[in-house]
Design a protein around this motif. Sequence first.
Motif, mmCIF file in Angstrom:
data_model
loop_
_atom_site.group_PDB
_atom_site.id
_atom_site.type_symbol
_atom_site.label_atom_id
_atom_site.label_comp_id
_atom_site.label_asym_id
_atom_site.label_seq_id
_atom_site.Cartn_x
_atom_site.Cartn_y
_atom_site.Cartn_z
ATOM 1 N N SER A 4 16.637 4.949 2.073
ATOM 2 C CA SER A 4 16.855 6.039 3.215
ATOM 3 C C SER A 4 17.839 5.566 4.067
ATOM 4 N N SER A 5 18.125 4.278 4.487
ATOM 5 C CA SER A 5 19.051 3.908 5.267
ATOM 6 C C SER A 5 20.448 3.940 4.361
ATOM 7 N N ARG A 6 20.498 3.340 3.400
ATOM 8 C CA ARG A 6 21.586 3.543 2.467
ATOM 9 C C ARG A 6 22.143 4.762 2.281
ATOM 10 N N SER A 7 21.281 5.924 2.092
ATOM 11 C CA SER A 7 21.404 7.447 2.030
ATOM 12 C C SER A 7 21.986 7.918 3.419
ATOM 13 N N ARG A 8 21.574 7.508 4.401
ATOM 14 C CA ARG A 8 22.225 7.893 5.647
ATOM 15 C C ARG A 8 23.756 7.366 5.915
ATOM 16 N N LEU A 9 23.883 6.076 5.629
ATOM 17 C CA LEU A 9 25.216 5.533 5.717
ATOM 18 C C LEU A 9 26.249 6.324 4.766
ATOM 19 N N SER A 10 25.731 6.510 3.553
ATOM 20 C CA SER A 10 26.598 7.086 2.505
ATOM 21 C C SER A 10 26.987 8.681 3.210
ATOM 22 N N LEU A 11 26.315 9.431 3.589
ATOM 23 C CA LEU A 11 26.323 10.541 4.348
ATOM 24 C C LEU A 11 27.227 10.392 5.418
ATOM 25 N N TYR A 12 26.902 9.307 6.332
ATOM 26 C CA TYR A 12 28.112 9.131 7.625
ATOM 27 C C TYR A 12 29.502 8.717 7.008
ATOM 28 N N LEU A 13 29.720 8.131 5.837
ATOM 29 C CA LEU A 13 30.800 7.569 5.337
ATOM 30 C C LEU A 13 31.390 9.002 4.821
ATOM 31 N N THR A 86 27.713 21.097 6.958
ATOM 32 C CA THR A 86 27.496 22.465 6.387
ATOM 33 C C THR A 86 26.334 22.687 5.301
ATOM 34 N N SER A 87 26.328 21.370 4.736
ATOM 35 C CA SER A 87 25.171 21.470 3.757
ATOM 36 C C SER A 87 23.901 21.454 4.287
ATOM 37 N N GLY A 88 23.791 20.674 5.555
ATOM 38 C CA GLY A 88 22.431 20.472 6.386
ATOM 39 C C GLY A 88 21.895 19.038 6.206
ATOM 40 N N GLN A 89 22.781 18.310 5.416
ATOM 41 C CA GLN A 89 22.437 16.767 5.008
ATOM 42 C C GLN A 89 22.486 16.010 6.679
ATOM 43 N N VAL A 90 23.407 16.378 7.364
ATOM 44 C CA VAL A 90 23.646 15.782 8.623
ATOM 45 C C VAL A 90 23.386 16.654 9.662
ATOM 46 N N SER A 91 22.631 16.423 10.885
ATOM 47 C CA SER A 91 22.554 17.442 11.930
ATOM 48 C C SER A 91 23.724 17.450 12.718
ATOM 49 N N VAL A 92 24.093 18.328 13.371
ATOM 50 C CA VAL A 92 24.719 18.525 14.539
ATOM 51 C C VAL A 92 24.747 17.378 15.637
#
Length: 289
Positions: A4-13, A86-92
């Motif tokens: 899960s944390s790797r997924s968040r990191l990937s999204l932030y990058l 925009t895709s909803g994967q990361v919140s505002v």
Amino acid sequence: MTSSSRSRLSLYLDLVRWDRPAGWLVLVWPTLSALWLAAGGFPGWHLLAVFVLGTVLMRSAGCCINDVADRDFDRHVKRTAQRPITSGQVSVKEALAVGAVLSLISLGLVLTTNAVAVAWSVPALLVTILYPFTKRFFAMPQAVLGIAFNFGIVIAFAAVQRQVPATAWLLWLGNLFWVLAYDTEYAMVDRDDDLKIGMKTSAITLGRFDVAAIVVFYLLFVGFWLVALAPYALGAIFYVAIAVALGQVAWHWWLIRTRTREGCFRAFRMNHWVGFTLFAGIAGSYLLR
């Protein structure tokens, strides 16, 4: 580290465009050029680290702010529809938190220089925040982006000399035209989508004069830098760099002349080589003295 944390990191990058360095490279080269000029050569490892890291961090923070501001527009643009917010994967809230952390780290770096540089970093941040919203009402928002991007030049001189001389402002003005050139190329990629959603861009404002205007912007950029640096007597290597940069301008014209998405996007992505060429000419001139 969990899945899960790797997924968040990937999204932030992805949010900060980590895989697309062209965006921070066009910022770092003029900043380093100013740093070399202000210091009369190599500025030392401390200032070099501060400005390279600070540039990358602030560009990344700017991406967070931009994507939050444009989230309702981006879903209608082919190139940006899958961005994390925009895709909803990361919140505002997440995106703003990431942007705030990056900005604070960047501020911490500037605090290691001097009060004048710190003072100039405040309007730099404010213009960075303002820029995304100007696309709603200002015919040439790329000019506002140029103002935001150019603060690296001002802060570099302030960090070294504790003042911002006339040379810095000439470089600043020249660099504004460079930003207008490459960001208009970028805007040409999305012109059809932007027209549909009512977004303001220089590519739309310039219309059929877009290609000619971009070439003029490039020439003004090089011209202002020539005027600004003439008193420095940098020597032959700098003028070779100028010639190479002008050759790249001709290549950019060739890429964008038919206004294809592919050609315009390629031209935008390759712009950092123009900045690198001029920096190499400046740094090389001091190295050979």
